[in-house]
Design a protein around this motif. Sequence first.
Motif, mmCIF file in Angstrom:
data_model
loop_
_atom_site.group_PDB
_atom_site.id
_atom_site.type_symbol
_atom_site.label_atom_id
_atom_site.label_comp_id
_atom_site.label_asym_id
_atom_site.label_seq_id
_atom_site.Cartn_x
_atom_site.Cartn_y
_atom_site.Cartn_z
ATOM 1 N N PRO A 1 -9.071 72.146 -12.054
ATOM 2 C CA PRO A 1 -9.854 73.392 -12.079
ATOM 3 C C PRO A 1 -9.298 74.430 -13.066
ATOM 4 C CG PRO A 1 -9.493 72.701 -9.824
ATOM 5 C CD PRO A 1 -8.644 71.814 -10.693
ATOM 6 N N GLU A 2 -7.983 74.578 -13.105
ATOM 7 C CA GLU A 2 -7.367 75.535 -14.020
ATOM 8 C C GLU A 2 -7.533 75.101 -15.476
ATOM 9 O OE1 GLU A 2 -5.703 74.305 -11.318
ATOM 10 O OE2 GLU A 2 -6.021 76.078 -10.064
ATOM 11 N N ARG A 3 -7.429 73.803 -15.709
ATOM 12 C CA ARG A 3 -7.597 73.295 -17.082
ATOM 13 C C ARG A 3 -9.026 73.496 -17.574
ATOM 14 N NH1 ARG A 3 -3.678 68.879 -19.044
ATOM 15 N NH2 ARG A 3 -1.842 69.342 -17.804
ATOM 16 N N LEU A 4 -9.999 73.288 -16.683
ATOM 17 C CA LEU A 4 -11.392 73.509 -17.073
ATOM 18 C C LEU A 4 -11.638 74.980 -17.389
ATOM 19 C CD1 LEU A 4 -13.339 71.164 -14.611
ATOM 20 C CD2 LEU A 4 -12.937 70.837 -17.071
ATOM 21 N N LEU A 5 -11.046 75.877 -16.605
ATOM 22 C CA LEU A 5 -11.175 77.306 -16.903
ATOM 23 C C LEU A 5 -10.538 77.639 -18.246
ATOM 24 C CD1 LEU A 5 -10.514 78.920 -13.402
ATOM 25 C CD2 LEU A 5 -12.696 78.711 -14.611
ATOM 26 N N ASP A 6 -9.429 76.993 -18.559
ATOM 27 C CA ASP A 6 -8.776 77.205 -19.848
ATOM 28 C C ASP A 6 -9.663 76.709 -20.993
ATOM 29 O OD1 ASP A 6 -6.485 77.977 -21.495
ATOM 30 O OD2 ASP A 6 -6.238 75.809 -21.819
ATOM 31 N N VAL A 7 -10.294 75.557 -20.801
ATOM 32 C CA VAL A 7 -11.215 75.026 -21.818
ATOM 33 C C VAL A 7 -12.371 75.998 -22.032
ATOM 34 C CG1 VAL A 7 -12.910 73.205 -22.294
ATOM 35 C CG2 VAL A 7 -10.622 72.601 -21.471
ATOM 36 N N MET A 8 -12.927 76.531 -20.943
ATOM 37 C CA MET A 8 -14.025 77.495 -21.062
ATOM 38 C C MET A 8 -13.576 78.734 -21.824
ATOM 39 S SD MET A 8 -15.830 77.174 -17.308
ATOM 40 C CE MET A 8 -16.845 78.593 -17.574
ATOM 41 N N SER A 9 -12.386 79.213 -21.531
ATOM 42 C CA SER A 9 -11.866 80.389 -22.213
ATOM 43 C C SER A 9 -11.721 80.132 -23.710
ATOM 44 C CB SER A 9 -10.514 80.779 -21.611
ATOM 45 O OG SER A 9 -9.959 81.865 -22.305
ATOM 46 N N ARG A 10 -11.216 78.955 -24.056
ATOM 47 C CA ARG A 10 -11.065 78.610 -25.476
ATOM 48 C C ARG A 10 -12.418 78.456 -26.162
ATOM 49 N NH1 ARG A 10 -5.566 76.161 -26.555
ATOM 50 N NH2 ARG A 10 -4.404 76.642 -24.662
ATOM 51 N N LEU A 11 -13.398 77.927 -25.431
ATOM 52 C CA LEU A 11 -14.739 77.811 -26.005
ATOM 53 C C LEU A 11 -15.353 79.186 -26.261
ATOM 54 C CD1 LEU A 11 -16.108 74.770 -23.974
ATOM 55 C CD2 LEU A 11 -15.645 74.849 -26.442
ATOM 56 N N PHE A 12 -15.118 80.132 -25.364
ATOM 57 C CA PHE A 12 -15.581 81.511 -25.601
ATOM 58 C C PHE A 12 -14.937 82.070 -26.865
ATOM 59 C CE2 PHE A 12 -16.701 81.837 -20.969
ATOM 60 C CZ PHE A 12 -18.054 82.076 -21.170
ATOM 61 N N ASP A 13 -13.644 81.812 -27.035
ATOM 62 C CA ASP A 13 -12.948 82.270 -28.246
ATOM 63 C C ASP A 13 -13.566 81.645 -29.496
ATOM 64 O OD1 ASP A 13 -11.232 83.768 -26.678
ATOM 65 O OD2 ASP A 13 -9.600 82.293 -26.753
ATOM 66 N N ILE A 14 -13.826 80.345 -29.433
ATOM 67 C CA ILE A 14 -14.432 79.656 -30.573
ATOM 68 C C ILE A 14 -15.796 80.270 -30.881
ATOM 69 C CG2 ILE A 14 -15.458 77.464 -31.323
ATOM 70 C CD1 ILE A 14 -13.143 76.092 -29.723
ATOM 71 N N GLY A 15 -16.588 80.505 -29.840
ATOM 72 C CA GLY A 15 -17.908 81.111 -30.031
ATOM 73 C C GLY A 15 -17.830 82.471 -30.699
ATOM 74 N N SER A 16 -16.833 83.266 -30.331
ATOM 75 C CA SER A 16 -16.706 84.588 -30.949
ATOM 76 C C SER A 16 -16.339 84.478 -32.422
ATOM 77 C CB SER A 16 -15.686 85.446 -30.198
ATOM 78 O OG SER A 16 -14.372 84.982 -30.405
ATOM 79 N N HIS A 17 -15.538 83.473 -32.776
ATOM 80 C CA HIS A 17 -15.188 83.266 -34.187
ATOM 81 C C HIS A 17 -16.390 82.759 -34.982
ATOM 82 C CE1 HIS A 17 -10.950 84.222 -33.988
ATOM 83 N NE2 HIS A 17 -10.865 83.515 -32.864
ATOM 84 N N VAL A 18 -17.201 81.906 -34.367
ATOM 85 C CA VAL A 18 -18.395 81.399 -35.046
ATOM 86 C C VAL A 18 -19.412 82.526 -35.234
ATOM 87 C CG1 VAL A 18 -20.353 79.810 -34.846
ATOM 88 C CG2 VAL A 18 -18.062 79.035 -34.219
ATOM 89 N N ALA A 19 -19.517 83.415 -34.243
ATOM 90 C CA ALA A 19 -20.479 84.520 -34.321
ATOM 91 C C ALA A 19 -20.066 85.576 -35.341
ATOM 92 C CB ALA A 19 -20.643 85.171 -32.948
ATOM 93 N N LYS A 20 -18.774 85.639 -35.658
ATOM 94 C CA LYS A 20 -18.271 86.604 -36.639
ATOM 95 C C LYS A 20 -17.477 85.868 -37.709
ATOM 96 C CE LYS A 20 -18.035 90.803 -33.943
ATOM 97 N NZ LYS A 20 -17.210 91.957 -33.648
ATOM 98 N N PRO A 21 -18.177 85.100 -38.554
ATOM 99 C CA PRO A 21 -17.453 84.351 -39.585
ATOM 100 C C PRO A 21 -16.875 85.281 -40.645
ATOM 101 C CG PRO A 21 -19.802 84.177 -39.942
ATOM 102 C CD PRO A 21 -19.609 84.915 -38.635
#
Length: 119
Positions: A86-106
């Motif tokens: 469960p904690e690892r999945l939350l960490d993956v989600m957090s990293r995906l949010f970070d990736i999304g923010s970088h993609v949205a602001k290239p």
Amino acid sequence: SNTISQGGTETIAGATKTRRMFSSTTKNVPYTRKGDTGTSQLGTGERRSKCDCNFEALGCVDELCTVVGVAHAHLDVKGFDYGELPERLLDVMSRLFDIGSHVAKPRIAAMNNQDGSDE
């Protein structure tokens, strides 16, 4: 009923008050009445075609985050120990949010290409 409405007056339980006939309100509407120009806006304010690879990447990252979130939600089974999952999945989600923010602001291409090459 205790409410009678006529013209610009309203009678409620014997008391009469005047109300505005044509009051305007501001509404948060999801359309602009200007049509769709086939573009959308990145987090930087830059407008790009809706078929730009950035929007495709944003959609993919968002869908992946959703799948991970659904998997995390299904771990709520009583009496079963999932360990660190469960904690690892939350960490993956957090990293995906970070990736999304970088993609949205290239970064602007010139900033990424500081060595002067055309690549």
